[in-house]
Design an enzyme around this catalytic site. Sequence first.
Site, PDB file in Angstrom:
ATOM      1  N   ARG A   1     -11.544   1.842   3.835  1.00 62.54           N
ATOM      2  CA  ARG A   1     -10.603   2.542   4.720  1.00 62.54           C
ATOM      3  C   ARG A   1     -11.316   3.723   5.362  1.00 62.54           C
ATOM      4  O   ARG A   1     -11.770   4.633   4.659  1.00 62.54           O
ATOM      5  CB  ARG A   1      -9.400   3.027   3.920  1.00 62.54           C
TER       6      ARG A   1
ATOM      7  N   HIS B   1     -10.737   4.555  -1.247  1.00 54.01           N
ATOM      8  CA  HIS B   1     -11.001   3.418  -0.362  1.00 54.01           C
ATOM      9  C   HIS B   1     -12.144   3.722   0.603  1.00 54.01           C
ATOM     10  O   HIS B   1     -12.884   2.814   0.992  1.00 54.01           O
ATOM     11  CB  HIS B   1      -9.746   3.091   0.448  1.00 54.01           C
TER      12      HIS B   1
ATOM     13  N   ASP C   1      -7.120  -3.335  -2.348  1.00 53.03           N
ATOM     14  CA  ASP C   1      -5.701  -3.593  -2.605  1.00 53.03           C
ATOM     15  C   ASP C   1      -5.469  -5.081  -2.401  1.00 53.03           C
ATOM     16  O   ASP C   1      -5.743  -5.617  -1.315  1.00 53.03           O
ATOM     17  CB  ASP C   1      -4.817  -2.809  -1.630  1.00 53.03           C
TER      18      ASP C   1
ATOM     19  N   GLU D   1      -0.020   1.822  -9.142  1.00 55.63           N
ATOM     20  CA  GLU D   1      -0.042   0.773  -8.120  1.00 55.63           C
ATOM     21  C   GLU D   1      -0.619  -0.515  -8.694  1.00 55.63           C
ATOM     22  O   GLU D   1      -1.811  -0.581  -8.997  1.00 55.63           O
ATOM     23  CB  GLU D   1      -0.879   1.224  -6.915  1.00 55.63           C
TER      24      GLU D   1
ATOM     25  N   HIS E   1      -3.904  -2.015  -6.799  1.00 58.76           N
ATOM     26  CA  HIS E   1      -5.041  -1.143  -6.492  1.00 58.76           C
ATOM     27  C   HIS E   1      -6.121  -1.223  -7.579  1.00 58.76           C
ATOM     28  O   HIS E   1      -5.852  -0.946  -8.749  1.00 58.76           O
ATOM     29  CB  HIS E   1      -4.519   0.288  -6.372  1.00 58.76           C
TER      30      HIS E   1
END
Length: 227
Positions: free
Chosen positions: A96, A141, A148, A206, A209
């Site tokens: 990301r 990320h 994910d 999460e 993740h």
Amino acid sequence: MKRNLFLYSLIFSLLFVSCGVQRQSIPDLFVDLKKAIPTLAIDLRYHGDHNFVGRPIRGYEGNRIYLSKAAAIALASAQRELAAENLGFKVFDAYRPQQAVDHFKEWASAIADTVAKQEFYPDVDKRDLFNLGYIAEKSGHSRGSTIDLTLIDLRDGKELDMGSGFDYFGERSHHDYQGITAVQKANRKKLRHIMEKHGFKSIAEEWWHYTLINEPNKEVYYDFPIR
């Protein structure tokens, strides 16, 4: 004048490096994950509008998934093992860009912008997103070894039921949440087992993740756009 512009540009670049952020083209340590694992299913949520912001996110200019080579090798090994059960992975996000993280921060500060609230954070006040840890200044990320993902049935491509959607902000996404069915718990457990077996670690909040335990460049946050 030109000299001053050059100096300002140099100072700006050095500030990003000193903060651990690197703006650059795709480094050699990254791979296009679909090319590395052709059987992988991709649903890059931040490239489109099906996400908690409700529109494409800055830096996601192409429908591609990038990951560090080390993490890609580990994930490919896990995918091969799953294939024996007609199961595979669907990836929602991996590398990301820092500019995307900055976009999230800007969105979180626009309190009235709640177009996707009902699906992604129905029980959370948007003003609490920072305090609750859903939005942060930086993301693992951006280091390139966090992913994910969920499990799919390779025969029909359908996702296994995990009890909540990806990026659902709330306790329902926690690994230890008890208000889901036995099948949903088993599916989360299967995903967690295969990922941990192949060198990834989870986070409690999460279910989707995972981060490679031995990730390279733990101090570097990258910012090259996804194209």
